[in-house]
Design an enzyme around this catalytic site. Sequence first.
Site, PDB file in Angstrom:
ATOM      1  N   HIS A 306      18.744  44.994 -10.336  1.00 24.65           N
ATOM      2  CA  HIS A 306      20.001  44.323 -10.002  1.00 24.65           C
ATOM      3  C   HIS A 306      21.100  45.368  -9.974  1.00 24.65           C
ATOM      4  O   HIS A 306      21.080  46.311 -10.775  1.00 24.65           O
ATOM      5  CB  HIS A 306      20.322  43.249 -11.061  1.00 24.65           C
ATOM      6  CG  HIS A 306      21.373  42.297 -10.610  1.00 24.65           C
ATOM      7  ND1 HIS A 306      22.708  42.564 -10.741  1.00 24.65           N
ATOM      8  CD2 HIS A 306      21.272  41.094  -9.997  1.00 24.65           C
ATOM      9  CE1 HIS A 306      23.395  41.550 -10.239  1.00 24.65           C
ATOM     10  NE2 HIS A 306      22.550  40.648  -9.769  1.00 24.65           N
ATOM     11  N   ASP A 363      15.650  35.795  -9.487  1.00 25.41           N
ATOM     12  CA  ASP A 363      14.689  35.380  -8.462  1.00 25.41           C
ATOM     13  C   ASP A 363      13.236  35.526  -8.889  1.00 25.41           C
ATOM     14  O   ASP A 363      12.350  34.998  -8.228  1.00 25.41           O
ATOM     15  CB  ASP A 363      14.892  36.223  -7.190  1.00 25.41           C
ATOM     16  CG  ASP A 363      16.226  35.935  -6.558  1.00 25.41           C
ATOM     17  OD1 ASP A 363      16.560  34.751  -6.440  1.00 25.41           O
ATOM     18  OD2 ASP A 363      16.938  36.887  -6.206  1.00 25.41           O
TER      19      ASP A 363
HETATM   20  N1  ACO Z   1      11.212  48.103  -7.332  1.00 24.05           N
HETATM   21  C1  ACO Z   1      11.022  49.432  -7.386  1.00 24.05           C
HETATM   22  N2  ACO Z   1      12.036  50.335  -7.424  1.00 24.05           N
HETATM   23  C2  ACO Z   1      13.291  49.845  -7.410  1.00 24.05           C
HETATM   24  C3  ACO Z   1      13.561  48.479  -7.357  1.00 24.05           C
HETATM   25  C4  ACO Z   1      12.466  47.590  -7.329  1.00 24.05           C
HETATM   26  N3  ACO Z   1      12.649  46.276  -7.275  1.00 24.05           N
HETATM   27  N4  ACO Z   1      14.883  48.298  -7.341  1.00 24.05           N
HETATM   28  C5  ACO Z   1      15.447  49.487  -7.384  1.00 24.05           C
HETATM   29  N5  ACO Z   1      14.483  50.452  -7.440  1.00 24.05           N
HETATM   30  C6  ACO Z   1      14.686  51.899  -7.534  1.00 24.05           C
HETATM   31  C7  ACO Z   1      15.025  52.503  -6.186  1.00 24.05           C
HETATM   32  O1  ACO Z   1      13.877  52.893  -5.478  1.00 24.05           O
HETATM   33  C8  ACO Z   1      15.885  53.664  -6.610  1.00 24.05           C
HETATM   34  O2  ACO Z   1      15.028  54.674  -7.079  1.00 24.05           O
HETATM   35  P1  ACO Z   1      15.449  56.264  -6.996  1.00 24.05           P
HETATM   36  O3  ACO Z   1      16.812  56.357  -7.649  1.00 24.05           O
HETATM   37  O4  ACO Z   1      14.380  56.951  -7.758  1.00 24.05           O
HETATM   38  O5  ACO Z   1      15.507  56.574  -5.529  1.00 24.05           O
HETATM   39  C9  ACO Z   1      16.667  53.113  -7.818  1.00 24.05           C
HETATM   40  O6  ACO Z   1      15.824  52.087  -8.370  1.00 24.05           O
HETATM   41  C10 ACO Z   1      18.002  52.535  -7.482  1.00 24.05           C
HETATM   42  O7  ACO Z   1      17.845  51.656  -6.386  1.00 24.05           O
HETATM   43  P2  ACO Z   1      19.062  51.119  -5.525  1.00 24.05           P
HETATM   44  O8  ACO Z   1      18.537  50.398  -4.333  1.00 24.05           O
HETATM   45  O9  ACO Z   1      20.047  52.217  -5.311  1.00 24.05           O
HETATM   46  O10 ACO Z   1      19.705  50.112  -6.569  1.00 24.05           O
HETATM   47  P3  ACO Z   1      20.736  49.016  -6.244  1.00 24.05           P
HETATM   48  O11 ACO Z   1      21.505  48.767  -7.473  1.00 24.05           O
HETATM   49  O12 ACO Z   1      21.504  49.312  -5.014  1.00 24.05           O
HETATM   50  O13 ACO Z   1      19.766  47.789  -5.882  1.00 24.05           O
HETATM   51  C11 ACO Z   1      18.674  45.775  -5.684  1.00 24.05           C
HETATM   52  C12 ACO Z   1      19.764  46.570  -6.432  1.00 24.05           C
HETATM   53  C13 ACO Z   1      19.012  45.735  -4.196  1.00 24.05           C
HETATM   54  C14 ACO Z   1      18.699  44.351  -6.218  1.00 24.05           C
HETATM   55  C15 ACO Z   1      17.296  46.444  -5.912  1.00 24.05           C
HETATM   56  O14 ACO Z   1      17.022  46.510  -7.302  1.00 24.05           O
HETATM   57  C16 ACO Z   1      16.177  45.721  -5.176  1.00 24.05           C
HETATM   58  O15 ACO Z   1      15.958  45.994  -3.996  1.00 24.05           O
HETATM   59  N6  ACO Z   1      15.443  44.792  -5.877  1.00 24.05           N
HETATM   60  C17 ACO Z   1      14.408  44.005  -5.210  1.00 24.05           C
HETATM   61  C18 ACO Z   1      15.048  42.856  -4.445  1.00 24.05           C
HETATM   62  C19 ACO Z   1      15.588  41.792  -5.351  1.00 24.05           C
HETATM   63  O16 ACO Z   1      14.962  41.363  -6.300  1.00 24.05           O
HETATM   64  N7  ACO Z   1      16.807  41.301  -5.006  1.00 24.05           N
HETATM   65  C20 ACO Z   1      17.472  40.230  -5.744  1.00 24.05           C
HETATM   66  C21 ACO Z   1      18.686  40.743  -6.454  1.00 24.05           C
HETATM   67  S1  ACO Z   1      19.434  39.549  -7.432  1.00 24.05           S
HETATM   68  C22 ACO Z   1      20.215  38.555  -6.357  1.00 24.05           C
HETATM   69  O17 ACO Z   1      20.691  38.879  -5.329  1.00 24.05           O
HETATM   70  C23 ACO Z   1      20.263  37.184  -6.760  1.00 24.05           C
END
Ligand code: ACO
Length: 429
Positions: A306, A363
């Site tokens: 998140h 979720d």
């Molecule tokens: N699985 C594996 N790796 C992940 C995940 C995940 N679910 N989420 C983030 N990471 C990693 C990224 O690969 C990145 O790694 P790195 O720094 O080594 O390159 C790091 O964590 C940071 O990722 P970002 O995308 O920059 O983090 P951000 O805060 O922008 O993303 C997000 C948040 C979009 C929710 C992300 O965690 C994600 O894509 N999760 C899966 C989708 C999801 O569950 N969305 C629902 C969110 S809650 C909502 O909207 C109600």
Amino acid sequence: MKDKAILTYDGKSYELPVIHGSEGDKAIDITNLRKDIGLTTFDPGFGNTGSCKSSITFMDGDKGILRHCGIPIEQLAEHSSFVETAYLLINSELPKKDELERFSSMLNDHSLVHEDMRSFFENFPRRAHPMGILSSMVNSLMAFYPEIPEKTEDEQINITFARLLSKVRSLAAMSYKISRGHKLVYPSNRLSYCANFLNMMFDSPVRPYVIEEDLVHALNVFWILHADHEQNCSTSAVRLVGSARVNIYAAISAGVAALWGPLHGGANQAVIEMLQLIYDSGGDITPFIAKAKDKNDSFRLMGFGHRVYKTYDPRAKIMKKMCDTVLKQQKKNNPLLGIAKRLEEVALKDSYFIEHNLYPNVDFYSGIVLTALGIPRNMFPVMFAIGRLPGWISQWRESIDDPHWRLHRPRQVYIGAKKRDYVPIDKRV
Ligand code: ACO
């Protein structure tokens, strides 16, 4: 120096005011930075930008705290109803008995959808995703209900809010019935908000729907958990589009479109599809954990991570408990719940997930609750949208009433070509 931050740039020091929030948040006010110093800020994804002052929702992502108008989400989920929580968000106070009755009867009074809107549904291709349909239908509400008061203090604005809250729920159920080619079920003033939705979804001339209080309660909690989440992507879309002073239906329609994305409200559908994929491939979670950790693989563990929560999402804790309760009450066993729990257990001990602060979000377990309610997967994001409506409405209202309101217009750092001359087509190489 108290309440000021000092910025030193190009040999000169500048004082920037520091704003204090009521829960200890602090923000550097950079409103005049460009005017005074000629600098802009760079914050891709707005991860560190406060776009407004708000008194609706407080969250602390490090401690896993979420409160609406001061009230913890845990207390709302335990004691409130979705309608009452919607009232709280929109009016900043819990309603007294008569206020709640008035609000509920307004929702009943405005639940019917203009019959002419039915023909819109019939012309969408059957395979169209319900979120695309919902976004279009919400936008088109303006054509049918154009009387929106100019000022938000006008009593009539409550009718617009009631229309949205009530009709979006009816539209969602209609879209499901039409997609199945089934007869529409109209809302009933005898039923509560949540029971009405379930009845509109599942009642049929051949098999009357029997309303079960356990499921109505689960839906109430599901929608309460989604009711608002401060400046998330879809809410920011509502505020941004609303800042151009478009009508509220257009602004909310933009919110629905933003919520559709798999990284946001579409994640609940993506989670259940991921769990199903694991189940169909034999139930071994190991390759999926490995894929999520692999830098060269775009796969992410859906329902994990998140932007703000760097610990367990407080809503996910409640949702997980709800999964167990509903499945027990319904005497159902969903093998996907076992897979979800195993994924969580392994991920929470894995150094990659620990170092990246990746915990289950709302979720992760919500799809299992929705499946128990009988909701089809492609409707999951729609369920999120109905839940988020009170938040969008209250945030829209707050932004419209904000004395510091301005058209939203971020800056950029231009990195494209320097000035060059136009080359006629026959001279281009
Ligand atoms: N699985 C594996 N790796 C992940 C995940 C995940 N679910 N989420 C983030 N990471 C990693 C990224 O690969 C990145 O790694 P790195 O720094 O080594 O390159 C790091 O964590 C940071 O990722 P970002 O995308 O920059 O983090 P951000 O805060 O922008 O993303 C997000 C948040 C979009 C929710 C992300 O965690 C994600 O894509 N999760 C899966 C989708 C999801 O569950 N969305 C629902 C969110 S809650 C909502 O909207 C109600």
